[in-house]
Each structure stands twice: as C-alpha cells, then as structure tokens.
Design an enzyme around this catalytic site. Structure first.
Site, PDB file in Angstrom:
ATOM      1  N   HIS A  63      31.679  39.144  28.227  1.00  0.00           N
ATOM      2  CA  HIS A  63      32.908  38.482  27.931  1.00  0.00           C
ATOM      3  C   HIS A  63      33.318  37.683  28.819  1.00  0.00           C
ATOM      4  CE1 HIS A  63      34.176  41.749  30.383  1.00  0.00           C
ATOM      5  NE2 HIS A  63      35.530  41.378  30.614  1.00  0.00           N
ATOM      6  N   ASP A  67      35.479  37.793  36.517  1.00  0.00           N
ATOM      7  CA  ASP A  67      34.469  38.995  37.063  1.00  0.00           C
ATOM      8  C   ASP A  67      33.244  39.017  36.571  1.00  0.00           C
ATOM      9  OD1 ASP A  67      36.288  40.331  35.477  1.00  0.00           O
ATOM     10  OD2 ASP A  67      35.776  42.233  36.369  1.00  0.00           O
ATOM     11  N   HIS A  68      33.084  38.762  35.193  1.00  0.00           N
ATOM     12  CA  HIS A  68      31.576  38.863  34.667  1.00  0.00           C
ATOM     13  C   HIS A  68      31.092  37.425  34.308  1.00  0.00           C
ATOM     14  CE1 HIS A  68      32.718  43.068  33.355  1.00  0.00           C
ATOM     15  NE2 HIS A  68      33.663  42.679  33.764  1.00  0.00           N
ATOM     16  N   HIS A 141      38.368  45.145  24.020  1.00  0.00           N
ATOM     17  CA  HIS A 141      38.757  44.882  25.205  1.00  0.00           C
ATOM     18  C   HIS A 141      39.834  43.932  25.539  1.00  0.00           C
ATOM     19  CE1 HIS A 141      38.696  44.651  29.811  1.00  0.00           C
ATOM     20  NE2 HIS A 141      38.115  43.139  29.576  1.00  0.00           N
ATOM     21  N   ASP A 204      33.441  46.229  30.083  1.00  0.00           N
ATOM     22  CA  ASP A 204      34.688  46.263  29.811  1.00  0.00           C
ATOM     23  C   ASP A 204      35.266  46.634  28.398  1.00  0.00           C
ATOM     24  OD1 ASP A 204      34.578  45.386  32.117  1.00  0.00           O
ATOM     25  OD2 ASP A 204      36.222  43.783  32.287  1.00  0.00           O
TER      26      ASP A 204
END
Length: 303
Positions: A63, A67-68, A141, A204
């Site tokens: 996603h 941070d991803h 999420h 997540d």
C-alpha cells in the site's frame, strides 16, 4: 546452488529509530528477487546487506503509506544507474497507480531500467514463472492494501535407488521428469511426491479473512506485529495487528516459521513480542532485526 532466504532491510513502522530502518524485505527465491515494501533508506540498506539492485526481479508494494514505498525512487534510479538488464515487474494496488508514477519519476535521472508495472486489480494470481505463482489478496487497512503469497507448484523428488534399478541416468532423467514416462517407466515408479513451498507477506491490516487465506500452510509467514496485546484497541483503530493476533494466525494456519516485524517505536524491548507470540504459536518464531538473513525452512517430510 539455489538460495531461498529473506533479507530484512528494515523493521520499523511509521517512525524509524536508531536501530530500525523503515520497512524493506528482499526475498531471494532461487533466481528471483522479490523486493517487498521498500521504505525510505532501502537503497542504502540493500548495500549494507550485501545484496545488489541486480538481485531484484519484482517490486511488490502492499500500500502507499510512506513507510512502505518512499524507497521506490532510490531503488528505481539504482536499477538504471547499475544498468540492470532484466525486466523488473512492479506490483501494487491499482488505485495507487498515481502514487507509483510520482515515486518512479520523483526526480530527474537517466531512466534506463525496464520497469513494467503490473497493478493488482483483484484477488488471485498476478504473475507466474519458474518460481511458481505470485498471488495478491486485499487486506483491511483504511486505504487499499494487499498481501502477497508465493506458491511453488507441487513436484516430485527423484529417488536415486529407483532410477538405478530401472537403468535411468543422465539426460533420460530430465526426459522422464518432463514427459512423465521414459521407455515404459512412469515418473511415479522412480519418484515420490514433493509438496511445493509457500511464502506469505502480510503487512498493515486488521484481522480479516484474507489474512488467513494468505497464511494458510505457509512455510514462512512475514507479518506485521505493530502493537502488543495490551494495545489491541489501538491496533484495531489504526488498522494493524498485535503480536498475539499474528501468532494466533500462524498457529491456526499451520505456519512453519513466523517472522514478526513492523514494530511501533513505542516499544523498546523486542523480547516482549517474542514472549507474546510464543504463548500462541508453537512453531519457529523470528523477531526480525535490520539486516537479518532469515532462511526459508527446508522442506519438511511429507510437505
């Protein structure tokens, strides 16, 4: 020699710490390299791990929270700088295509890499190859998010004593494997079934049916455990899992090796995650640390 291992580039959640970089995971699977969720700093972590941009064959983003995915610009530009010759496929939720476009072209550079975008449109298979099938399933999420599963097809393990008994050797072995028969000898006469391996990657999400679908019978499950059980309500409010929940998933789904990661900066002691998970799951548990190399388990008898 084939290698199946997870190289951990980062284990932090939203806020990195002195010990934990933002997310990033490179799964080396024989000749393939699946880069999952490259967060900020992934290019440098890749260098520190001893891996190279040329090891990457697919980029898989769950996603588009920073941070991803904020490591995408550096990774894509490094692919070009290193003149990586093979095509690198990029997978991500289709609704985030505009984010990937911005990340891929975040600054001026000589774009020489062949990056082929293959967005995830629906649950199920999104790619196949010698590695088997790559599948993606929607998670829960708050923004569109997916988890990934790598499924190796079932095969056969050749039995040397049976091959010798039937006088089959050299190129004839490959012919038998490919065609299922050679000079009246059937593949089943000289082999035994070999269960394909499975790898699952769940970031997540709250608990939902597809978490269990992805984890089902995984040899290795890499799963977020942002919170501890004492903060279960906070985890649900923010669309995350606790270590306790992740471990229960692993136990229910007959996972062999559980890798916990994506830890909130609010916790200082990794041993708490291990203790919480061990109370629920009786298999092997790894509390991921930056730059760890975690081998995929060897095939279990009967799998």
């Amino acid at each position: 020699m084939t290698v199946r291992e997870l190289i951990v580039l980062g284990t932090a959640s939203q806020v990195p710490t002195r010990q934990r970089n933002h997310n990033g995971y490179l799964l080396r699977w024989d000749g393939e390299g699946f880069l999952f969720d490259p967060g900020d700093g992934s290019q440098r972590q890749l260098l520190r791990s001893g891996a190279a941009a040329s090891d990457i064959t697919r980029i898989c983003i769950t996603h588009f929270h920073g941070d991803h995915c904020l490591g995408v610009p550096g990774i894509v530009q490094r692919l070009s700088l290193d003149r990586v010759q093979h095509t690198v496929h990029a997978h991500y939720p289709q609704s985030g295509a505009h984010f990937f476009e911005r990340l891929r072209h975040a600054s001026a550079f000589y774009d020489a890499a062949d990056v082929k975008e293959v967005p995830v449109v629906e649950d199920g298979e999104i790619a196949d190859g010698k590695f088997g099938r790559l599948e993606a399933y929607a998670l829960d999420h708050g923004i569109d998010s997916v988890g990934y599963r790598l499924v190796e097809p079932d095969g056969h393990r050749m039995l040397p004593e049976k091959l010798k008994e039937h006088g089959i050797q050299g190129p004839a072995v490959r012919t038998l494997q490919q065609q299922g028969e050679f000079n009246g000898v059937q593949l089943a006469d000289v082999s035994e079934p070999r269960k394909g391996q499975r790898f699952a990657f769940v970031m997540d999400t709250r608990l939902c049916d597809n978490v269990f679908e992805l984890a089902d019978n995984a040899d290795m499950l890499v799963i977020e455990s942002t919170y501890l059980a004492r903060d279960t309500k906070l985890a649900g409010d923010h669309g995350h899992l606790t270590a306790q929940q992740a471990a229960r998933v692993a136990q229910d789904c007959r996972v062999r090796k559980l890798v916990l990661t994506h830890f909130s900066q609010r916790y200082d002691d990794p041993a708490e995650f291990l203790a919480e998970a061990a109370a629920e799951f009786d298999g092997e548990i790894v509390i991921a640390k930056d730059l760890d190399r975690v081998p995929v388990p060897k095939r279990a008898t009967g799998r």
